[in-house]
Motif scaffolding. Structure first.
Motif, PDB file in Angstrom:
ATOM      1  N   LEU A   1       0.825  -1.207   0.000  1.00 54.38           N
ATOM      2  CA  LEU A   1       0.000   0.000   0.000  1.00 54.38           C
ATOM      3  C   LEU A   1       0.862   1.261   0.000  1.00 54.38           C
ATOM      4  O   LEU A   1       0.580   2.230  -0.714  1.00 54.38           O
ATOM      5  CB  LEU A   1      -0.924  -0.002   1.218  1.00 54.38           C
ATOM      6  CG  LEU A   1      -2.211  -0.830   1.103  1.00 54.38           C
ATOM      7  CD1 LEU A   1      -2.942  -0.830   2.440  1.00 54.38           C
ATOM      8  CD2 LEU A   1      -3.114  -0.267   0.005  1.00 54.38           C
ATOM      9  N   LEU A   2       1.924   1.272   0.808  1.00 53.30           N
ATOM     10  CA  LEU A   2       2.824   2.424   0.839  1.00 53.30           C
ATOM     11  C   LEU A   2       3.530   2.591  -0.510  1.00 53.30           C
ATOM     12  O   LEU A   2       3.745   3.723  -0.968  1.00 53.30           O
ATOM     13  CB  LEU A   2       3.848   2.262   1.953  1.00 53.30           C
ATOM     14  CG  LEU A   2       3.322   2.405   3.389  1.00 53.30           C
ATOM     15  CD1 LEU A   2       4.415   2.091   4.402  1.00 53.30           C
ATOM     16  CD2 LEU A   2       2.777   3.808   3.627  1.00 53.30           C
ATOM     17  N   ALA A   3       3.883   1.471  -1.147  1.00 50.62           N
ATOM     18  CA  ALA A   3       4.524   1.545  -2.459  1.00 50.62           C
ATOM     19  C   ALA A   3       3.577   2.147  -3.500  1.00 50.62           C
ATOM     20  O   ALA A   3       3.973   3.001  -4.300  1.00 50.62           O
ATOM     21  CB  ALA A   3       4.987   0.154  -2.895  1.00 50.62           C
ATOM     22  N   VAL A   4       2.319   1.717  -3.475  1.00 48.05           N
ATOM     23  CA  VAL A   4       1.329   2.284  -4.398  1.00 48.05           C
ATOM     24  C   VAL A   4       1.113   3.758  -4.083  1.00 48.05           C
ATOM     25  O   VAL A   4       0.967   4.587  -4.998  1.00 48.05           O
ATOM     26  CB  VAL A   4       0.003   1.501  -4.314  1.00 48.05           C
ATOM     27  CG1 VAL A   4      -1.086   2.191  -5.133  1.00 48.05           C
ATOM     28  CG2 VAL A   4       0.191   0.075  -4.790  1.00 48.05           C
ATOM     29  N   GLY A   5       1.107   4.111  -2.802  1.00 46.88           N
ATOM     30  CA  GLY A   5       0.997   5.510  -2.431  1.00 46.88           C
ATOM     31  C   GLY A   5       2.122   6.340  -3.005  1.00 46.88           C
ATOM     32  O   GLY A   5       1.912   7.465  -3.488  1.00 46.88           O
ATOM     33  N   ASN A   6       3.345   5.800  -2.966  1.00 50.62           N
ATOM     34  CA  ASN A   6       4.480   6.512  -3.550  1.00 50.62           C
ATOM     35  C   ASN A   6       4.305   6.698  -5.052  1.00 50.62           C
ATOM     36  O   ASN A   6       4.654   7.755  -5.603  1.00 50.62           O
ATOM     37  CB  ASN A   6       5.779   5.749  -3.271  1.00 50.62           C
ATOM     38  CG  ASN A   6       6.617   6.414  -2.202  1.00 50.62           C
ATOM     39  OD1 ASN A   6       6.297   7.510  -1.736  1.00 50.62           O
ATOM     40  ND2 ASN A   6       7.691   5.773  -1.798  1.00 50.62           N
ATOM     41  N   MET A   7       3.786   5.688  -5.729  1.00 50.96           N
ATOM     42  CA  MET A   7       3.528   5.814  -7.168  1.00 50.96           C
ATOM     43  C   MET A   7       2.585   6.988  -7.435  1.00 50.96           C
ATOM     44  O   MET A   7       2.803   7.789  -8.359  1.00 50.96           O
ATOM     45  CB  MET A   7       2.922   4.522  -7.714  1.00 50.96           C
ATOM     46  CG  MET A   7       3.799   3.313  -7.652  1.00 50.96           C
ATOM     47  SD  MET A   7       2.928   1.849  -8.297  1.00 50.96           S
ATOM     48  CE  MET A   7       3.991   0.519  -7.720  1.00 50.96           C
TER      49      MET A   7
END
Length: 250
Positions: free
Chosen positions: A200-206
């Motif tokens: 989820l944090l990775a998608v948020g960074n995207m």
């Protein structure tokens, strides 16, 4: 719960998927889409030599390969096809004497090769005289099923279709692609809660990187997400090591 090796491969797929998907869309929108590697001016520069169409083909190929990595279902195909592109990009950056860039692209190539190493058993039939009966099963294969991989492809095609006509809608379609890529990983029951939070944090960074030109405090948000990912990865590795020690003493 995925093992450390499997989860790391999953994160590399998502990372390289974002890097190349966003780079391709950024080129097609002439810099109106956030990304990491660029250059957004490739078409304009190559147009001076009559290679404008070639630049567009490169951009579309980057979007396609990033999409294949996002889907998980076709990630092995994407990793294979990404090797020549990574080698070509590395050769260009070296020949142009771009400071530091070849090292970054060398890391991308190493990640790409790591994905192929993970899937190496799928390629054994190429070197065997015996007929291949079936592909070996891997831990990440549980993410290949369902309709979400096809939804990722649909959102990516929508992003491509909009990239020449409407930049805000292109950004919206790109964000949808990232969210669907995350859902493809999170909704199946292969990941534990900590792993899902990292994704989820990775998608948020995207999303933050994509909208970086339009949102306030973007750098702070990206730093918080990136820091959270690093901390959670350390916690994840520690918990996994403790679990293995506990299992070995039983």
């Amino acid at each position: 719960m995925l093992q450390n090796k499997d989860f790391l491969v999953l994160l590399i797929r998502l990372f390289l998927g974002y890097v190349f998907f966003s780079a391709g869309v950024c080129k097609l929108t002439h810099g109106n889409f956030g990304q990491l590697i660029g250059p957004p001016w490739l078409e304009e520069r190559l147009a001076e030599y009559g290679l404008s169409f070639f630049a567009q083909v490169v951009a579309v190929c980057q979007v396609v390969l990033g999409t294949l990595l996002f889907t998980q279902r076709f990630s092995t195909l994407g990793a294979v096809m990404l090797v020549p592109m990574n080698i070509a990009i590395l050769a260009v950056t070296i020949s142009q004497n771009w400071a530091g860039t070849p090292y970054v692209n060398a890391v991308f190539l190493a990640m790409n090769l790591a994905l192929l190493l993970y899937d190496r058993k799928r390629f054994q039939f190429l070197f065997s005289i015996e007929p291949a009966l079936s592909a070996p099963s891997l831990a990440l294969d549980t993410l290949r099923t369902g309709k979400l991989p096809w939804a990722v492809i649909g959102a990516a095609l929508l992003t491509l279709g909009l990239s020449r006509f409407n930049y805000p809608l292109t950004n919206a379609a790109g964000l949808l692609t990232f969210c669907l890529a995350g859902a493809t990983v999170i909704l199946p029951h292969a990941l534990d809660r900590l792993q899902k939070l990292i994704v989820l944090l990775a998608v948020g960074n995207m999303c933050f990187l994509t909208l970086g030109m339009k949102l306030p405090y973007t750098h702070v948000s990206i730093a918080i997400c990136s820091g959270g990912i690093l901390v959670l990865l350390v916690v994840h590795a520690w918990l996994h090591a403790r679990q293995k020690r506990t299992a070995s003493t039983v």
